[in-house]
Design a protein around this motif. Sequence first.
Motif, PDB file in Angstrom:
ATOM      1  N   ALA A 284      11.565   4.531   6.064  1.00  0.00           N
ATOM      2  CA  ALA A 284      11.470   5.073   7.429  1.00  0.00           C
ATOM      3  C   ALA A 284      12.535   6.146   7.654  1.00  0.00           C
ATOM      4  CB  ALA A 284      11.621   3.939   8.438  1.00  0.00           C
ATOM      5  N   GLU A 285      13.753   5.907   7.112  1.00  0.00           N
ATOM      6  CA  GLU A 285      14.831   6.905   7.244  1.00  0.00           C
ATOM      7  C   GLU A 285      14.436   8.185   6.534  1.00  0.00           C
ATOM      8  OE1 GLU A 285      19.546   7.442   6.021  1.00  0.00           O
ATOM      9  OE2 GLU A 285      18.636   5.437   6.059  1.00  0.00           O
ATOM     10  N   ALA A 286      13.854   8.055   5.338  1.00  0.00           N
ATOM     11  CA  ALA A 286      13.447   9.246   4.585  1.00  0.00           C
ATOM     12  C   ALA A 286      12.336   9.992   5.294  1.00  0.00           C
ATOM     13  CB  ALA A 286      13.009   8.841   3.183  1.00  0.00           C
ATOM     14  N   GLU A 287      11.417   9.282   5.899  1.00  0.00           N
ATOM     15  CA  GLU A 287      10.269   9.923   6.556  1.00  0.00           C
ATOM     16  C   GLU A 287      10.673  10.782   7.744  1.00  0.00           C
ATOM     17  OE1 GLU A 287       6.939   6.539   5.287  1.00  0.00           O
ATOM     18  OE2 GLU A 287       7.991   6.420   7.215  1.00  0.00           O
ATOM     19  N   LYS A 288      11.866  10.497   8.286  1.00  0.00           N
ATOM     20  CA  LYS A 288      12.352  11.311   9.409  1.00  0.00           C
ATOM     21  C   LYS A 288      12.734  12.714   8.956  1.00  0.00           C
ATOM     22  CE  LYS A 288      14.083   7.343  12.052  1.00  0.00           C
ATOM     23  NZ  LYS A 288      15.292   6.668  12.595  1.00  0.00           N
ATOM     24  N   LEU A 289      12.860  12.929   7.638  1.00  0.00           N
ATOM     25  CA  LEU A 289      13.208  14.250   7.120  1.00  0.00           C
ATOM     26  C   LEU A 289      12.011  15.204   7.129  1.00  0.00           C
ATOM     27  CD1 LEU A 289      15.324  13.107   4.035  1.00  0.00           C
ATOM     28  CD2 LEU A 289      16.179  13.839   6.286  1.00  0.00           C
ATOM     29  N   VAL A 290      10.840  14.674   7.382  1.00  0.00           N
ATOM     30  CA  VAL A 290       9.612  15.475   7.388  1.00  0.00           C
ATOM     31  C   VAL A 290       9.121  15.588   8.826  1.00  0.00           C
ATOM     32  CG1 VAL A 290       7.246  15.617   6.524  1.00  0.00           C
ATOM     33  CG2 VAL A 290       9.052  14.685   5.057  1.00  0.00           C
ATOM     34  N   PRO A 291       8.719  16.755   9.299  1.00  0.00           N
ATOM     35  CA  PRO A 291       8.657  18.019   8.544  1.00  0.00           C
ATOM     36  C   PRO A 291      10.043  18.599   8.286  1.00  0.00           C
ATOM     37  CG  PRO A 291       8.047  18.396  10.811  1.00  0.00           C
ATOM     38  CD  PRO A 291       8.197  16.913  10.674  1.00  0.00           C
ATOM     39  N   VAL A 292      10.171  19.314   7.187  1.00  0.00           N
ATOM     40  CA  VAL A 292      11.460  19.874   6.764  1.00  0.00           C
ATOM     41  C   VAL A 292      11.775  21.131   7.573  1.00  0.00           C
ATOM     42  CG1 VAL A 292      12.764  20.843   4.826  1.00  0.00           C
ATOM     43  CG2 VAL A 292      11.137  18.962   4.444  1.00  0.00           C
ATOM     44  N   THR A 293      12.951  21.092   8.192  1.00  0.00           N
ATOM     45  CA  THR A 293      13.415  22.284   8.936  1.00  0.00           C
ATOM     46  C   THR A 293      14.593  22.934   8.234  1.00  0.00           C
ATOM     47  OG1 THR A 293      14.788  20.826  10.289  1.00  0.00           O
ATOM     48  CG2 THR A 293      12.593  21.357  11.137  1.00  0.00           C
ATOM     49  N   ARG A 317       5.174  -7.583  -5.739  1.00  0.00           N
ATOM     50  CA  ARG A 317       4.284  -6.679  -6.458  1.00  0.00           C
ATOM     51  C   ARG A 317       3.203  -6.093  -5.564  1.00  0.00           C
ATOM     52  NH1 ARG A 317       1.774  -8.886 -11.916  1.00  0.00           N
ATOM     53  NH2 ARG A 317       4.004  -8.815 -12.396  1.00  0.00           N
ATOM     54  N   ASP A 318       2.648  -6.902  -4.686  1.00  0.00           N
ATOM     55  CA  ASP A 318       1.544  -6.401  -3.874  1.00  0.00           C
ATOM     56  C   ASP A 318       1.978  -5.377  -2.833  1.00  0.00           C
ATOM     57  OD1 ASP A 318       2.957  -8.130  -2.310  1.00  0.00           O
ATOM     58  OD2 ASP A 318       1.243  -9.283  -1.572  1.00  0.00           O
ATOM     59  N   ALA A 319       3.313  -5.282  -2.570  1.00  0.00           N
ATOM     60  CA  ALA A 319       3.812  -4.309  -1.600  1.00  0.00           C
ATOM     61  C   ALA A 319       4.451  -3.103  -2.277  1.00  0.00           C
ATOM     62  CB  ALA A 319       4.827  -4.969  -0.666  1.00  0.00           C
ATOM     63  N   ARG A 320       4.622  -3.183  -3.599  1.00  0.00           N
ATOM     64  CA  ARG A 320       5.372  -2.157  -4.309  1.00  0.00           C
ATOM     65  C   ARG A 320       4.742  -0.776  -4.163  1.00  0.00           C
ATOM     66  NH1 ARG A 320       5.972  -3.713 -10.264  1.00  0.00           N
ATOM     67  NH2 ARG A 320       7.035  -5.459  -9.222  1.00  0.00           N
ATOM     68  N   ALA A 321       3.457  -0.665  -4.423  1.00  0.00           N
ATOM     69  CA  ALA A 321       2.796   0.638  -4.370  1.00  0.00           C
ATOM     70  C   ALA A 321       2.869   1.238  -2.974  1.00  0.00           C
ATOM     71  CB  ALA A 321       1.336   0.493  -4.809  1.00  0.00           C
ATOM     72  N   ARG A 322       2.718   0.392  -1.966  1.00  0.00           N
ATOM     73  CA  ARG A 322       2.721   0.902  -0.580  1.00  0.00           C
ATOM     74  C   ARG A 322       4.076   1.483  -0.205  1.00  0.00           C
ATOM     75  NH1 ARG A 322       4.514  -1.618   3.784  1.00  0.00           N
ATOM     76  NH2 ARG A 322       4.458  -3.676   2.791  1.00  0.00           N
ATOM     77  N   VAL A 323       5.151   0.719  -0.438  1.00  0.00           N
ATOM     78  CA  VAL A 323       6.458   1.181   0.018  1.00  0.00           C
ATOM     79  C   VAL A 323       6.959   2.333  -0.855  1.00  0.00           C
ATOM     80  CG1 VAL A 323       7.855  -0.425  -1.351  1.00  0.00           C
ATOM     81  CG2 VAL A 323       8.716   0.396   0.859  1.00  0.00           C
ATOM     82  N   GLY A 325       5.043   4.461  -2.318  1.00  0.00           N
ATOM     83  CA  GLY A 325       4.209   5.604  -1.948  1.00  0.00           C
ATOM     84  C   GLY A 325       4.781   6.368  -0.770  1.00  0.00           C
ATOM     85  N   ARG A 326       5.411   5.650   0.155  1.00  0.00           N
ATOM     86  CA  ARG A 326       6.029   6.321   1.307  1.00  0.00           C
ATOM     87  C   ARG A 326       7.161   7.233   0.845  1.00  0.00           C
ATOM     88  NH1 ARG A 326       7.356   1.714   5.592  1.00  0.00           N
ATOM     89  NH2 ARG A 326       8.120   3.551   6.768  1.00  0.00           N
ATOM     90  N   MET A 327       7.987   6.731  -0.081  1.00  0.00           N
ATOM     91  CA  MET A 327       9.085   7.551  -0.592  1.00  0.00           C
ATOM     92  C   MET A 327       8.551   8.732  -1.399  1.00  0.00           C
ATOM     93  SD  MET A 327      12.161   6.657   0.282  1.00  0.00           S
ATOM     94  CE  MET A 327      13.278   7.183  -1.029  1.00  0.00           C
ATOM     95  N   HIS A 328       7.531   8.489  -2.222  1.00  0.00           N
ATOM     96  CA  HIS A 328       6.964   9.571  -3.012  1.00  0.00           C
ATOM     97  C   HIS A 328       6.387  10.663  -2.121  1.00  0.00           C
ATOM     98  CE1 HIS A 328       7.817   7.397  -6.522  1.00  0.00           C
ATOM     99  NE2 HIS A 328       6.740   6.627  -6.593  1.00  0.00           N
ATOM    100  N   LYS A 385      -0.435   4.871   3.751  1.00  0.00           N
ATOM    101  CA  LYS A 385       0.114   5.678   2.659  1.00  0.00           C
ATOM    102  C   LYS A 385      -0.432   7.101   2.710  1.00  0.00           C
ATOM    103  CE  LYS A 385       0.183   5.965  -2.383  1.00  0.00           C
ATOM    104  NZ  LYS A 385      -0.266   5.334  -3.634  1.00  0.00           N
ATOM    105  N   LEU A 386      -1.748   7.204   2.880  1.00  0.00           N
ATOM    106  CA  LEU A 386      -2.366   8.529   2.955  1.00  0.00           C
ATOM    107  C   LEU A 386      -1.907   9.301   4.182  1.00  0.00           C
ATOM    108  CD1 LEU A 386      -5.986   7.542   1.859  1.00  0.00           C
ATOM    109  CD2 LEU A 386      -4.367   8.938   0.550  1.00  0.00           C
ATOM    110  N   ALA A 387      -1.692   8.576   5.271  1.00  0.00           N
ATOM    111  CA  ALA A 387      -1.241   9.230   6.503  1.00  0.00           C
ATOM    112  C   ALA A 387       0.126   9.877   6.305  1.00  0.00           C
ATOM    113  CB  ALA A 387      -1.203   8.219   7.644  1.00  0.00           C
ATOM    114  N   LYS A 388       1.011   9.197   5.566  1.00  0.00           N
ATOM    115  CA  LYS A 388       2.336   9.777   5.292  1.00  0.00           C
ATOM    116  C   LYS A 388       2.184  11.051   4.463  1.00  0.00           C
ATOM    117  CE  LYS A 388       4.652   6.730   7.520  1.00  0.00           C
ATOM    118  NZ  LYS A 388       5.336   7.119   8.781  1.00  0.00           N
ATOM    119  N   GLU A 389       1.285  10.985   3.468  1.00  0.00           N
ATOM    120  CA  GLU A 389       1.050  12.184   2.681  1.00  0.00           C
ATOM    121  C   GLU A 389       0.477  13.305   3.541  1.00  0.00           C
ATOM    122  OE1 GLU A 389      -0.246   9.768  -1.339  1.00  0.00           O
ATOM    123  OE2 GLU A 389      -0.939  11.815  -1.039  1.00  0.00           O
ATOM    124  N   LEU A 390      -0.389  12.906   4.462  1.00  0.00           N
ATOM    125  CA  LEU A 390      -1.003  13.890   5.359  1.00  0.00           C
ATOM    126  C   LEU A 390       0.051  14.586   6.217  1.00  0.00           C
ATOM    127  CD1 LEU A 390      -3.438  15.253   6.642  1.00  0.00           C
ATOM    128  CD2 LEU A 390      -3.685  13.242   8.136  1.00  0.00           C
TER     129      LEU A 390
END
Length: 409
Positions: A284-293, A317-323, A325-328, A385-390
């Motif tokens: 969540a902290e990392a996601e605040k960096l987007v959009p990049v200014t 394991r079942d949460a690994r890809a989701r969390v 993916g947010r960082m990626h 996950k897709l929404a974050k990429e979007l």
Amino acid sequence: MSSDPWGRVDETGTVYVRTADGEQVVGSWQAGTPEEALAYFERKYEGLVVEIDLLERRVRTTDLSAKDAQAAIDHLREQIVEHHAVGDLDALAKRLDGLVEAVDKRREERKAERAKQHDEARRAKEELVTEAEELAQSEQWRSAGERLRALVDTWKGLPRLDRKSDDELWHRFSHARSAFSKRRKAHFASLDAQREEARKVKEKLVGEAEGLSGSTDWGPTAARYRDLMAQWKAAGRAQREAEDELWNRFRGAQDVFFAARSEVFAERDAEQSENLKLKEELAAEAEKLVPVTDLKAARAAFRSVNERWEAVGHVPRDARARVEGRMHAVERALQESEESEWRRTNPEARARAAGLTGQLQAAVDKLRSQVDAARAAGNNAKADKLAKELEGRQALLDQALKGLEEFGG
């Protein structure tokens, strides 16, 4: 002398009967009056009438055989021919002639009926033989066997044909049954051999499974149990009692191992659940960096977040890809921002700005449709996950559009 319309008695006591061929001697009477003589032979005539009446009724209403009916007719005709009665013997003879015709007609009818029954029985037996020969090739052992037994019962209920035809059809019928029995016997003999081989294989599998039940090498042992299960299924079934006993041992060995593993993993899962909370906070902290200014500041902040991320242990394991993916998604957004900045300042990028904008717009549109599809399918984790990429792509698109304006459209 005494007489009536059908007979007379002369002075010597001789009794005569009148027929179409003239008078015929009936007999001699010496014991009484001529009237008593005529009365006696008239009663014998009445007796013949009664017997003919009865025979006519039997021929008409019963299943009296033609042979018996003809014998009765011959007996009565003999009495008429011998003229031992006084009465209209010619009329009785005509009635007997009529009976002969009736008996002959019945004989022909019965002959035709027997021929019809013979043909029907032949067709029925041929159908039974055809079905039996088809069943002889079946591998539906139980149902085909039951049907063949039913066909035997049906065969027994049918009339016999002429000996040659009956023997030929029975030979085919019997051969079909024998062929089926031979194939079924061979099948089950083979099946017994296969089941014995399966028992031997499964005994070895059970021995290995029981030897692994105390292992604490969780990953490799669990994988080996999966291999053993695949081999178990591939081995086929053993005899029922052996199969049940071996399966209970095999499953019991697995249960011991997986119960122990579950206890250890329960403790690990509690630790990983706490790690997941920490990583979600960092994402969540990392996601605040987007959009990049401010790209430089955003990159420095992301490195700080990523260092803390790496210090956190494993998550479920079942949460690994989701969390992750947010960082990626944030990392890709930073990379795309750097690429955008490079393209904006690179002379060559000016020429490709319009094309880049179109590509980003297509990517945004595609991600948006994927988000909608995931939501519609109830896969909220994928949608998030897709929404974050979007969001990252949208930010890049906004920058590209801005850059395009800087390039003069």
